[in-house]
Design a protein around this motif. Structure first.
Motif, short mmCIF file in Angstrom:
data_model
loop_
_atom_site.label_atom_id
_atom_site.label_comp_id
_atom_site.label_asym_id
_atom_site.label_seq_id
_atom_site.Cartn_x
_atom_site.Cartn_y
_atom_site.Cartn_z
N ALA A 147 0.64 -1.19 0.02
CA ALA A 147 0.08 -0.17 -0.09
C ALA A 147 0.73 1.16 -0.08
CB ALA A 147 -1.04 -0.02 1.19
N HIS A 148 0.31 2.36 -0.33
CA HIS A 148 0.75 3.69 -0.22
C HIS A 148 -0.16 4.53 0.04
CE1 HIS A 148 4.06 6.50 -1.31
NE2 HIS A 148 3.41 7.15 -1.94
N SER A 149 0.41 6.00 0.51
CA SER A 149 -0.31 7.13 0.72
C SER A 149 -0.22 8.12 -0.34
CB SER A 149 -0.52 7.40 2.14
OG SER A 149 -1.20 8.62 2.32
N PHE A 150 -0.93 8.44 -1.24
CA PHE A 150 -0.55 9.64 -2.08
C PHE A 150 -1.23 10.89 -1.54
CE2 PHE A 150 -0.28 5.83 -4.90
CZ PHE A 150 0.84 6.20 -5.69
N ILE A 151 -2.19 10.59 -0.63
CA ILE A 151 -2.91 11.90 -0.16
C ILE A 151 -2.26 12.31 1.17
CG2 ILE A 151 -5.16 12.94 0.44
CD1 ILE A 151 -6.32 10.56 -1.55
N PRO A 152 -1.69 13.73 1.24
CA PRO A 152 -0.94 13.98 2.75
C PRO A 152 -1.83 13.83 3.71
CG PRO A 152 -0.57 15.52 0.90
CD PRO A 152 -1.60 14.40 0.13
N GLU A 153 -3.11 14.31 3.67
CA GLU A 153 -4.16 14.10 4.79
C GLU A 153 -4.49 13.01 5.42
OE1 GLU A 153 -5.37 17.53 2.01
OE2 GLU A 153 -5.07 15.53 1.85
N ILE A 154 -4.22 11.80 4.42
CA ILE A 154 -4.27 10.54 5.08
C ILE A 154 -3.29 10.03 5.56
CG2 ILE A 154 -4.82 8.06 4.30
CD1 ILE A 154 -6.92 9.44 2.00
N SER A 155 -1.97 10.43 4.86
CA SER A 155 -0.69 9.85 5.19
C SER A 155 -0.39 10.48 6.80
CB SER A 155 0.38 10.56 4.35
OG SER A 155 1.72 10.10 4.96
N ALA A 156 -0.98 11.55 6.95
CA ALA A 156 -0.87 12.29 8.30
C ALA A 156 -1.50 11.37 9.38
CB ALA A 156 -1.42 13.51 8.24
N LEU A 157 -2.69 10.52 8.99
CA LEU A 157 -3.42 9.76 10.06
C LEU A 157 -2.77 8.54 10.06
CD1 LEU A 157 -6.96 10.65 8.57
CD2 LEU A 157 -5.72 11.58 10.57
N ASN A 158 -1.42 8.30 9.37
CA ASN A 158 -0.96 6.78 9.48
C ASN A 158 -1.85 5.83 8.96
OD1 ASN A 158 1.58 7.71 10.79
ND2 ASN A 158 0.23 7.85 12.85
N ASP A 159 -2.36 6.45 7.87
CA ASP A 159 -3.39 5.31 7.01
C ASP A 159 -2.92 5.49 5.44
OD1 ASP A 159 -5.23 3.74 6.33
OD2 ASP A 159 -7.13 4.82 6.68
N VAL A 160 -3.44 4.51 4.79
CA VAL A 160 -3.02 4.71 3.20
C VAL A 160 -4.37 4.84 2.53
CG1 VAL A 160 -1.09 3.12 3.64
CG2 VAL A 160 -3.10 1.93 3.31
N ASP A 161 -4.16 5.35 1.07
CA ASP A 161 -5.06 5.45 0.12
C ASP A 161 -5.09 4.59 -1.16
OD1 ASP A 161 -3.76 7.26 -1.81
OD2 ASP A 161 -3.26 8.44 0.02
N GLN A 162 -3.94 3.67 -1.23
CA GLN A 162 -4.00 2.82 -2.29
C GLN A 162 -3.32 1.67 -1.84
OE1 GLN A 162 -4.51 3.23 -6.08
NE2 GLN A 162 -4.48 0.96 -5.35
N VAL A 163 -4.24 0.52 -2.20
CA VAL A 163 -3.98 -0.84 -1.44
C VAL A 163 -4.07 -1.82 -2.73
CG1 VAL A 163 -4.69 -2.43 -0.10
CG2 VAL A 163 -4.73 -0.34 0.96
N GLY A 164 -2.98 -2.67 -2.58
CA GLY A 164 -3.04 -4.01 -3.31
C GLY A 164 -3.00 -5.03 -2.55
N ILE A 165 -4.02 -6.02 -2.47
CA ILE A 165 -4.19 -7.36 -1.63
C ILE A 165 -4.11 -8.62 -2.48
CG2 ILE A 165 -5.28 -8.59 0.05
CD1 ILE A 165 -6.66 -5.77 0.99
N MET A 166 -3.06 -9.39 -2.19
CA MET A 166 -3.56 -10.84 -3.13
C MET A 166 -3.64 -11.97 -1.73
SD MET A 166 -0.83 -12.54 -5.84
CE MET A 166 -1.25 -11.41 -6.94
N MET A 167 -4.62 -12.68 -2.21
CA MET A 167 -4.79 -13.98 -1.32
C MET A 167 -5.02 -15.40 -2.16
SD MET A 167 -7.98 -12.63 1.21
CE MET A 167 -9.08 -12.34 -0.20
N LYS A 168 -4.16 -16.31 -1.73
CA LYS A 168 -4.27 -17.81 -2.20
C LYS A 168 -5.01 -18.53 -1.31
CE LYS A 168 -1.70 -21.35 -4.49
NZ LYS A 168 -0.49 -21.71 -4.85
N PHE A 169 -5.83 -19.52 -2.11
CA PHE A 169 -6.88 -20.27 -1.32
C PHE A 169 -6.38 -21.79 -1.46
CE2 PHE A 169 -9.09 -16.36 -2.05
CZ PHE A 169 -10.16 -16.39 -1.10
N PRO A 170 -6.84 -22.49 -0.59
CA PRO A 170 -6.49 -24.03 -0.36
C PRO A 170 -6.88 -24.59 -1.68
CG PRO A 170 -7.38 -23.35 1.75
CD PRO A 170 -7.77 -22.21 0.71
N SER A 171 -7.83 -24.05 -2.40
CA SER A 171 -8.18 -24.73 -3.76
C SER A 171 -7.03 -24.40 -4.91
CB SER A 171 -9.30 -24.18 -4.03
OG SER A 171 -9.49 -22.91 -4.28
N GLY A 172 -6.40 -23.35 -4.54
CA GLY A 172 -5.37 -22.89 -5.67
C GLY A 172 -5.76 -21.60 -6.22
#
Length: 343
Positions: A205-230
């Protein structure tokens, strides 16, 4: 045959979700709004007037909320406050014998979620965590068609959830962060379709927006999950898409692919020297997911009145997305892939 009574409601909080539930309550013949609990009294009074509600709909601040809890005519409490206040309202409502419809999440701490559900079991009342995207007609159709085997073995799921407009800084401060506030929708949708929990999860993740960065949060997120089924799932989140409220879902399988695309306010398009234009997509979640909020509440009422056997969202599913949000935070902080499992 006697006419069934209307179910008395108390609504806590008039944010965007609270406004939707006020409007739905006004139109729903099965319910009767009795109380609005809101700190901004001027806003609450305006909404009462705009919705042509009478003075019999009483308005109080949180300090006077026991009046609503102790009103015998109130059978259901709808919780639309910031997340930090959910559990206190839920436990107080259950103690007074009210069923509870709570906008997700119940809480951001697993132990608090367990405490709330334990209280519901003890008093024999419904506690429903409203994950509204399950009730969006397009997304539910994808779920149904995947379960029917139409596209064979699921191999990949992709979701895109880009907010619009950017939430206010005041809201972001009390939102619980992007993983509990936003990612839980996508992770629940994916696990619901898959019918299983992931085995691994990794987040960047990353924070491009200063107001959100100041909250120790992020505004762009990429999540990947793998399942037991593949199968592999990918989630793309952003706090503000310039062009509108961007909501897409794709499920790819061994026999084909199902997908939803962005919705438009009308079906009108134009062809001119610049090509084909469909206009702007829906601008916010209250318009994009209007039907889902109606349908999720109808499901809750059906279970409450005995027309359906049980609530779609279980305690285990609620705990699953809470744990997944925590794992995203852990992965982002450590920079590592997390081996995921529920106890």
């Amino acid at each position: 045959m006697s006419k069934p009574h209307k179910i008395g409601l108390a609504i806590f909080g008039l944010g965007r979700a609270g406004m939707i539930h006020i409007q739905n309550a006004v139109r729903n013949p099965r319910v009767c709004l009795k109380w609005i609990v809101e700190e901004d009294l001027e806003k609450a009074i305006k909404i009462r007037n705009d919705c042509f509600l009478t003075d019999s709909v009483q308005i109080v601040k949180a300090d006077d909320s026991m009046k609503a809890f102790q009103d015998k005519s109130v059978e259901v409490v709808i919780v639309c406050t910031p997340t930090a206040y959910h559990s206190d309202i839920i436990l107080a409502a259950l103690k007074e014998g009210k069923a509870v419809f709570c906008e997700k999440p119940i809480a951001i701490e697993e132990e608090v979620v367990r405490t709330c559900y334990a209280a519901a079991r003890e008093c024999g009342k419904l506690l429903y965590c409203a994950l509204n995207r399950r009730y969006d007609p397009s997304m539910r159709e994808i779920y149904t068609r995947v379960k029917s085997g139409e596209i064979g073995q699921v191999r990949s799921i992709k979701t895109t959830s880009r907010d619009h407009p950017q939430p206010s800084t005041a809201f972001l401060k009390i939102s619980g962060g992007i993983f509990h506030d936003c990612a839980t929708h996508d992770m629940d949708m994916i696990c619901w379709i898959m019918g299983e929990a992931p085995s691994t999860i990794v987040c960047q993740a990353h924070s491009f927006i200063p107001e959100i960065s100041a909250l120790n949060d992020v505004d762009q997120v990429g999540i990947m999950m793998k399942f037991p089924s593949g199968a592999i799932a990918q989630i793309d989140l952003n706090r503000n898409a310039y062009y509108g409220y961007d909501q897409r879902l794709e499920v790819f399988g061994s026999k084909g692919m199902l997908q939803t695309v962005n919705q438009y306010p009308t079906s009108v398009s134009i062809n001119n020297e610049r090509g084909l234009c469909n206009g702007a997509i829906q601008r916010s979640f209250p318009t994009r997911y209007k039907d889902s909020y109606i349908l999720e509440f109808e499901h809750f009422l059906n279970v409450l009145q005995g027309f359906e056997a049980s609530l779609d969202v279980t305690e285990e599913q609620c705990l699953l997305v809470t744990r997944l949000a925590e794992s995203c935070e852990e992965s982002l902080k450590s920079g590592k892939l997390i081996n995921f499992k529920m106890d």
